[in-house]
Design a protein around this motif. Structure first.
Motif, PDB file in Angstrom:
ATOM      1  N   THR A  99      -2.249 -53.675  56.918  1.00  0.00           N
ATOM      2  CA  THR A  99      -2.797 -53.438  55.582  1.00  0.00           C
ATOM      3  C   THR A  99      -2.868 -54.788  54.880  1.00  0.00           C
ATOM      4  OG1 THR A  99      -1.843 -51.229  55.458  1.00  0.00           O
ATOM      5  CG2 THR A  99      -2.460 -52.274  53.387  1.00  0.00           C
ATOM      6  N   PHE A 100      -4.055 -55.148  54.423  1.00  0.00           N
ATOM      7  CA  PHE A 100      -4.279 -56.466  53.819  1.00  0.00           C
ATOM      8  C   PHE A 100      -4.311 -56.376  52.300  1.00  0.00           C
ATOM      9  CE2 PHE A 100      -5.363 -59.418  57.222  1.00  0.00           C
ATOM     10  CZ  PHE A 100      -5.584 -58.562  58.285  1.00  0.00           C
ATOM     11  N   GLY A 101      -3.888 -57.459  51.674  1.00  0.00           N
ATOM     12  CA  GLY A 101      -4.109 -57.608  50.250  1.00  0.00           C
ATOM     13  C   GLY A 101      -5.543 -58.045  49.985  1.00  0.00           C
TER      14      GLY A 101
ATOM     15  N   GLN B  37     -14.899 -56.679  55.183  1.00  0.00           N
ATOM     16  CA  GLN B  37     -14.305 -57.663  54.288  1.00  0.00           C
ATOM     17  C   GLN B  37     -15.197 -57.786  53.065  1.00  0.00           C
ATOM     18  OE1 GLN B  37     -14.401 -61.713  55.776  1.00  0.00           O
ATOM     19  NE2 GLN B  37     -12.510 -62.253  54.708  1.00  0.00           N
ATOM     20  N   ASP B  38     -14.668 -57.445  51.914  1.00  0.00           N
ATOM     21  CA  ASP B  38     -15.419 -57.507  50.667  1.00  0.00           C
ATOM     22  C   ASP B  38     -14.627 -58.306  49.636  1.00  0.00           C
ATOM     23  OD1 ASP B  38     -15.982 -54.344  51.726  1.00  0.00           O
ATOM     24  OD2 ASP B  38     -17.730 -55.565  51.223  1.00  0.00           O
ATOM     25  N   PRO B  39     -15.298 -59.119  48.830  1.00  0.00           N
ATOM     26  CA  PRO B  39     -14.588 -59.946  47.828  1.00  0.00           C
ATOM     27  C   PRO B  39     -13.729 -59.085  46.908  1.00  0.00           C
ATOM     28  CG  PRO B  39     -16.883 -60.610  47.996  1.00  0.00           C
ATOM     29  CD  PRO B  39     -16.750 -59.365  48.822  1.00  0.00           C
ATOM     30  N   GLY B  40     -12.496 -59.524  46.735  1.00  0.00           N
ATOM     31  CA  GLY B  40     -11.574 -58.816  45.853  1.00  0.00           C
ATOM     32  C   GLY B  40     -10.898 -57.608  46.476  1.00  0.00           C
ATOM     33  N   LEU B  41     -11.458 -57.100  47.549  1.00  0.00           N
ATOM     34  CA  LEU B  41     -10.879 -55.926  48.219  1.00  0.00           C
ATOM     35  C   LEU B  41     -10.168 -56.300  49.507  1.00  0.00           C
ATOM     36  CD1 LEU B  41     -13.806 -53.367  47.768  1.00  0.00           C
ATOM     37  CD2 LEU B  41     -11.730 -53.595  46.388  1.00  0.00           C
ATOM     38  N   GLY B  42     -10.301 -57.530  49.947  1.00  0.00           N
ATOM     39  CA  GLY B  42      -9.659 -57.953  51.183  1.00  0.00           C
ATOM     40  C   GLY B  42     -10.318 -57.315  52.393  1.00  0.00           C
ATOM     41  N   LEU B  43      -9.510 -57.072  53.405  1.00  0.00           N
ATOM     42  CA  LEU B  43      -9.984 -56.417  54.613  1.00  0.00           C
ATOM     43  C   LEU B  43      -9.530 -54.967  54.583  1.00  0.00           C
ATOM     44  CD1 LEU B  43      -9.762 -59.538  55.488  1.00  0.00           C
ATOM     45  CD2 LEU B  43      -9.694 -58.623  57.796  1.00  0.00           C
ATOM     46  N   ARG B  44     -10.452 -54.086  54.890  1.00  0.00           N
ATOM     47  CA  ARG B  44     -10.115 -52.665  54.961  1.00  0.00           C
ATOM     48  C   ARG B  44     -10.454 -52.150  56.350  1.00  0.00           C
ATOM     49  NH1 ARG B  44     -13.397 -50.159  50.197  1.00  0.00           N
ATOM     50  NH2 ARG B  44     -14.837 -51.834  50.795  1.00  0.00           N
ATOM     51  N   LEU B  45      -9.502 -51.418  56.907  1.00  0.00           N
ATOM     52  CA  LEU B  45      -9.641 -50.953  58.286  1.00  0.00           C
ATOM     53  C   LEU B  45     -10.571 -49.753  58.352  1.00  0.00           C
ATOM     54  CD1 LEU B  45      -8.615 -51.245  61.223  1.00  0.00           C
ATOM     55  CD2 LEU B  45      -6.773 -49.673  60.603  1.00  0.00           C
ATOM     56  N   ILE B  46     -11.559 -49.844  59.236  1.00  0.00           N
ATOM     57  CA  ILE B  46     -12.523 -48.756  59.397  1.00  0.00           C
ATOM     58  C   ILE B  46     -12.063 -47.824  60.521  1.00  0.00           C
ATOM     59  CG2 ILE B  46     -14.939 -48.159  59.816  1.00  0.00           C
ATOM     60  CD1 ILE B  46     -15.650 -51.049  58.977  1.00  0.00           C
ATOM     61  N   TYR B  47     -11.907 -48.386  61.713  1.00  0.00           N
ATOM     62  CA  TYR B  47     -11.450 -47.652  62.886  1.00  0.00           C
ATOM     63  C   TYR B  47     -10.650 -48.604  63.764  1.00  0.00           C
ATOM     64  CZ  TYR B  47     -14.058 -43.185  62.855  1.00  0.00           C
ATOM     65  OH  TYR B  47     -14.522 -41.923  62.579  1.00  0.00           O
ATOM     66  N   PHE B  48      -9.806 -48.019  64.613  1.00  0.00           N
ATOM     67  CA  PHE B  48      -9.162 -48.818  65.627  1.00  0.00           C
ATOM     68  C   PHE B  48      -9.000 -48.002  66.905  1.00  0.00           C
ATOM     69  CE2 PHE B  48      -4.816 -47.102  65.156  1.00  0.00           C
ATOM     70  CZ  PHE B  48      -4.908 -46.495  63.917  1.00  0.00           C
ATOM     71  N   LYS B  53     -11.628 -45.154  75.383  1.00  0.00           N
ATOM     72  CA  LYS B  53     -12.004 -43.812  74.939  1.00  0.00           C
ATOM     73  C   LYS B  53     -11.071 -43.255  73.865  1.00  0.00           C
ATOM     74  CE  LYS B  53     -14.404 -42.542  79.197  1.00  0.00           C
ATOM     75  NZ  LYS B  53     -15.741 -42.883  78.682  1.00  0.00           N
ATOM     76  N   MET B  54     -10.132 -44.038  73.384  1.00  0.00           N
ATOM     77  CA  MET B  54      -9.261 -43.609  72.294  1.00  0.00           C
ATOM     78  C   MET B  54      -9.740 -44.238  70.999  1.00  0.00           C
ATOM     79  SD  MET B  54      -7.026 -41.743  73.835  1.00  0.00           S
ATOM     80  CE  MET B  54      -5.666 -41.574  72.702  1.00  0.00           C
ATOM     81  N   LYS B  55      -9.695 -43.482  69.922  1.00  0.00           N
ATOM     82  CA  LYS B  55     -10.064 -44.027  68.625  1.00  0.00           C
ATOM     83  C   LYS B  55      -9.253 -43.322  67.548  1.00  0.00           C
ATOM     84  CE  LYS B  55     -14.021 -40.921  68.173  1.00  0.00           C
ATOM     85  NZ  LYS B  55     -15.491 -40.812  68.075  1.00  0.00           N
ATOM     86  N   GLU B  56      -8.990 -44.066  66.497  1.00  0.00           N
ATOM     87  CA  GLU B  56      -8.237 -43.540  65.356  1.00  0.00           C
ATOM     88  C   GLU B  56      -8.944 -43.987  64.084  1.00  0.00           C
ATOM     89  OE1 GLU B  56      -4.858 -41.856  67.489  1.00  0.00           O
ATOM     90  OE2 GLU B  56      -5.450 -41.739  65.365  1.00  0.00           O
ATOM     91  N   LYS B  57      -8.987 -43.107  63.104  1.00  0.00           N
ATOM     92  CA  LYS B  57      -9.585 -43.476  61.827  1.00  0.00           C
ATOM     93  C   LYS B  57      -8.665 -44.423  61.066  1.00  0.00           C
ATOM     94  CE  LYS B  57     -12.218 -39.213  61.230  1.00  0.00           C
ATOM     95  NZ  LYS B  57     -12.420 -37.995  60.401  1.00  0.00           N
ATOM     96  N   GLY B  58      -9.296 -45.360  60.399  1.00  0.00           N
ATOM     97  CA  GLY B  58      -8.562 -46.244  59.509  1.00  0.00           C
ATOM     98  C   GLY B  58      -8.629 -45.720  58.083  1.00  0.00           C
ATOM     99  N   ASP B  59      -8.708 -46.632  57.145  1.00  0.00           N
ATOM    100  CA  ASP B  59      -8.690 -46.237  55.731  1.00  0.00           C
ATOM    101  C   ASP B  59     -10.057 -45.807  55.211  1.00  0.00           C
ATOM    102  OD1 ASP B  59      -6.451 -48.987  55.297  1.00  0.00           O
ATOM    103  OD2 ASP B  59      -5.944 -46.859  55.483  1.00  0.00           O
ATOM    104  N   ILE B  60     -11.132 -46.330  55.798  1.00  0.00           N
ATOM    105  CA  ILE B  60     -12.480 -46.048  55.267  1.00  0.00           C
ATOM    106  C   ILE B  60     -13.450 -45.701  56.398  1.00  0.00           C
ATOM    107  CG2 ILE B  60     -12.275 -47.350  53.107  1.00  0.00           C
ATOM    108  CD1 ILE B  60     -13.763 -49.659  54.623  1.00  0.00           C
TER     109      ILE B  60
END
Lengths: 110, 114
Positions: A99-101, B37-48, B53-60
């Motif tokens: 989790t990134f800032g 990666q968006d300014p002010g929001l940092g990095l947000r995890l989409i999937y990993f 053949k395995m996948k997990e949802k991230g935050d968005i």
């Protein structure tokens, strides 16, 4: 859910001045904290991690569990330190997810 | 040296198009990740993905899907691109699920949806 906060979007200092980039986190377990850095036109890379207790490029960071902080410090900033810095937290229950800032842009002026 | 490569540095697509972003790593890493990666929001995890053949949802994950048919390749798919998906997309990989392992990042793909 865990959260990482970097209160400053931009930090501007003069060369030779001390630098402190702030990072606060919220997490119920035992976190592992990292600092990642992105120099201009380069890819994001690991700068340091708290378990290593190392100094990289003159930077150090101490995990303060009481204050839930992991601030990045350097006593004398150099122009080449100018970059985007991200604090990140790893959840030991979620297999290497980070989790990134929001990031802090450090500008070191000559 | 770990190498994580992404298929494009810059991409311009129209609203409604299907978009594929490809990522390849050459170090036999188990884990692969897609962030935006968006300014002010940092990095947000989409999937990993922890394995083929395995996948997990991230935050968005909304509006995205992924595919991992081979260990070294992890694809991000935008089924119907929208302007709010204009962003920098970063791929990363790490050795395994141990939470202390470093993530290695690709150079990024800057996607513009018009």
């Amino acid at each position: 859910a865990q959260r990482v906060t970097q209160p400053e979007k931009l930090l501007s200092v003069f060369k030779g001045a001390p630098v402190e980039l702030k990072c606060n986190y919220s997490y119920s377990g035992s976190p592992e904290l990292f600092w990642y850095v992105q120099y201009s036109r380069q890819r994001l890379q690991l700068l340091l991690r708290h378990i290593s207790r190392e100094s990289i490029k003159g930077f150090t960071a101490d995990l303060n569990k009481g204050e839930t902080s992991f601030h990045l410090k350097k006593p004398f900033a150099q122009e080449e330190d100018s970059a985007m810095y991200y604090c990140a937290l790893s959840d030991n229950n979620a297999g290497n997810m980070l989790t990134f800032g929001g990031g802090t842009r450090l500008m070191v002026k000559p | 040296d770990v190498k994580v490569t992404q298929s494009s540095r810059y991409l311009v697509k129209r609203t409604g198009e299907k978009v594929f972003l490809e990522c390849v790593q050459d170090m036999d890493h188990e884990n692969m990740f897609w962030y935006r990666q968006d300014p002010g929001l940092g990095l947000r995890l989409i999937y990993f993905s922890y394995d083929v053949k395995m996948k997990e949802k991230g935050d968005i994950p909304e509006g995205y899907s992924v595919s991992r048919e081979k260990k070294e390749r992890f694809s991000l798919i935008l089924e119907s691109a929208s302007t709010n998906q204009t962003s920098m997309y970063l791929c990363a990989s790490s050795l395994d699920r141990s939470y202390s392992y470093e993530q290695y990042f690709g150079p990024g793909t800057r996607l513009t949806v018009t």
